[in-house]
Design an enzyme around this catalytic site. Sequence first.
Site, short mmCIF file in Angstrom:
data_model
loop_
_atom_site.label_atom_id
_atom_site.label_comp_id
_atom_site.label_asym_id
_atom_site.label_seq_id
_atom_site.Cartn_x
_atom_site.Cartn_y
_atom_site.Cartn_z
N ASN A 162 -6.78 -9.89 -2.20
CA ASN A 162 -5.75 -8.85 -2.33
C ASN A 162 -4.91 -9.15 -3.57
OD1 ASN A 162 -3.11 -7.65 -2.12
ND2 ASN A 162 -3.63 -7.05 -0.04
N HIS A 180 0.05 -8.72 -5.35
CA HIS A 180 1.17 -9.51 -5.89
C HIS A 180 1.08 -9.73 -7.40
CE1 HIS A 180 3.10 -9.81 -2.13
NE2 HIS A 180 1.99 -10.22 -1.55
N ARG A 220 9.31 -6.44 -14.12
CA ARG A 220 9.82 -6.01 -15.42
C ARG A 220 9.45 -4.55 -15.74
NH1 ARG A 220 11.56 -10.34 -18.83
NH2 ARG A 220 12.70 -11.59 -17.34
N HIS A 260 -3.33 -2.41 -2.00
CA HIS A 260 -2.61 -1.51 -1.08
C HIS A 260 -1.80 -0.51 -1.90
CE1 HIS A 260 0.24 -1.37 2.71
NE2 HIS A 260 -0.10 -0.16 2.29
N ARG A 262 0.81 1.73 -1.68
CA ARG A 262 1.90 2.07 -0.75
C ARG A 262 2.50 3.42 -1.10
NH1 ARG A 262 4.74 -1.14 2.70
NH2 ARG A 262 3.74 -3.12 3.15
N ARG A 291 5.33 0.52 -4.65
CA ARG A 291 6.19 -0.61 -5.06
C ARG A 291 5.45 -1.64 -5.90
NH1 ARG A 291 7.08 -3.89 0.59
NH2 ARG A 291 7.90 -1.90 1.26
N GLU A 307 -6.40 -0.39 0.66
CA GLU A 307 -5.57 -0.49 1.88
C GLU A 307 -4.53 0.61 1.80
OE1 GLU A 307 -4.06 -4.50 2.37
OE2 GLU A 307 -2.44 -3.71 3.59
N THR A 334 6.04 -6.84 4.01
CA THR A 334 4.58 -6.81 4.03
C THR A 334 4.15 -6.14 5.33
OG1 THR A 334 2.59 -8.19 3.93
CG2 THR A 334 4.48 -9.14 5.05
N THR A 335 2.86 -5.87 5.49
CA THR A 335 2.38 -5.17 6.69
C THR A 335 2.63 -6.06 7.91
OG1 THR A 335 0.66 -4.33 5.26
CG2 THR A 335 0.44 -3.86 7.60
N GLU A 365 -10.16 -4.99 11.22
CA GLU A 365 -9.60 -6.19 10.59
C GLU A 365 -8.51 -6.69 11.52
OE1 GLU A 365 -8.30 -5.97 6.48
OE2 GLU A 365 -7.10 -7.79 6.72
N HIS A 400 -4.15 -11.81 6.80
CA HIS A 400 -2.69 -11.83 6.80
C HIS A 400 -2.19 -13.24 7.09
CE1 HIS A 400 0.92 -9.38 6.39
NE2 HIS A 400 1.48 -10.42 6.97
#
Length: 240
Positions: free
Chosen positions: A7, A10, A18, A43, A45, A49, A70, A100-101, A151, A191
Amino acid sequence: MPLLGVNIDHIATLRQARREFDPDPVKAALVCQDAGADSIVAHLREDRRHINDDDVKRLRRALRIRFNLEMSINPGIVAVACRLKPDQVTLVPERREELTTEGGLDVKKGFNKLKACCRKLADKGIDISLFIAPDKVQIEKTKDLGVPIVEFHTGSYAQARTAFSRQQELKRLMGMAAYATKLGLTVNAGHGLKYHNTLPVALIRGMNELNIGHSIISRAAFVGLKQAVREMITIIKARS
Ligand code: PXP
């Protein structure tokens, strides 16, 4: 041996700190691909974000390995997925305020909405996975929906405070993996999986794929992304 899905959210989180161009999650995904990852998870969202619409378009074009998008069942996001046609979609619950989820889907409560959403995605030839707690009712309802992949949310296992409760959570994951497999479902998990707690989950019979993000991206800050992915692959594929 389970597969590894990395994933890369991040990487985009760091970029958004920035709101510029670096680091690029697509470049990161290609490094993960070179390092031997089996799929890339991102993901999209509702609040965009971290990962944005342009990222998912570029990921779709750039990747040779599977792209697992996701997402929630928000109609706008479902429309993006239907246009994009990723290899796989993993449906998750989404709350704006969460970091987070936080949990799995309530497939029983959301059955009808999930059914309509899954039909749209399946019509586009997209494989569908539901992110759920390792729980009998959720597994059975997923089966009733005709969704072929689950999952399991491994947060309770990863956050267990004592060796005993961790063992209990692991047993639960093992039991539910066996049950889901018996029903003909493919079982993935993810996770909170770190370098120190992933091996027991990788060893669960029938485990198909582990989706891991935060720990790999964190380790990458010290050893580089390629090395961080390779170290996780070594753990996951070390089973005898
Ligand atoms: N799988 C799902 C469905 C997730 O929502 C997340 C978190 O984005 C992960 C796996 C990866 O979790 P982590 O970042 O804790 O490894």
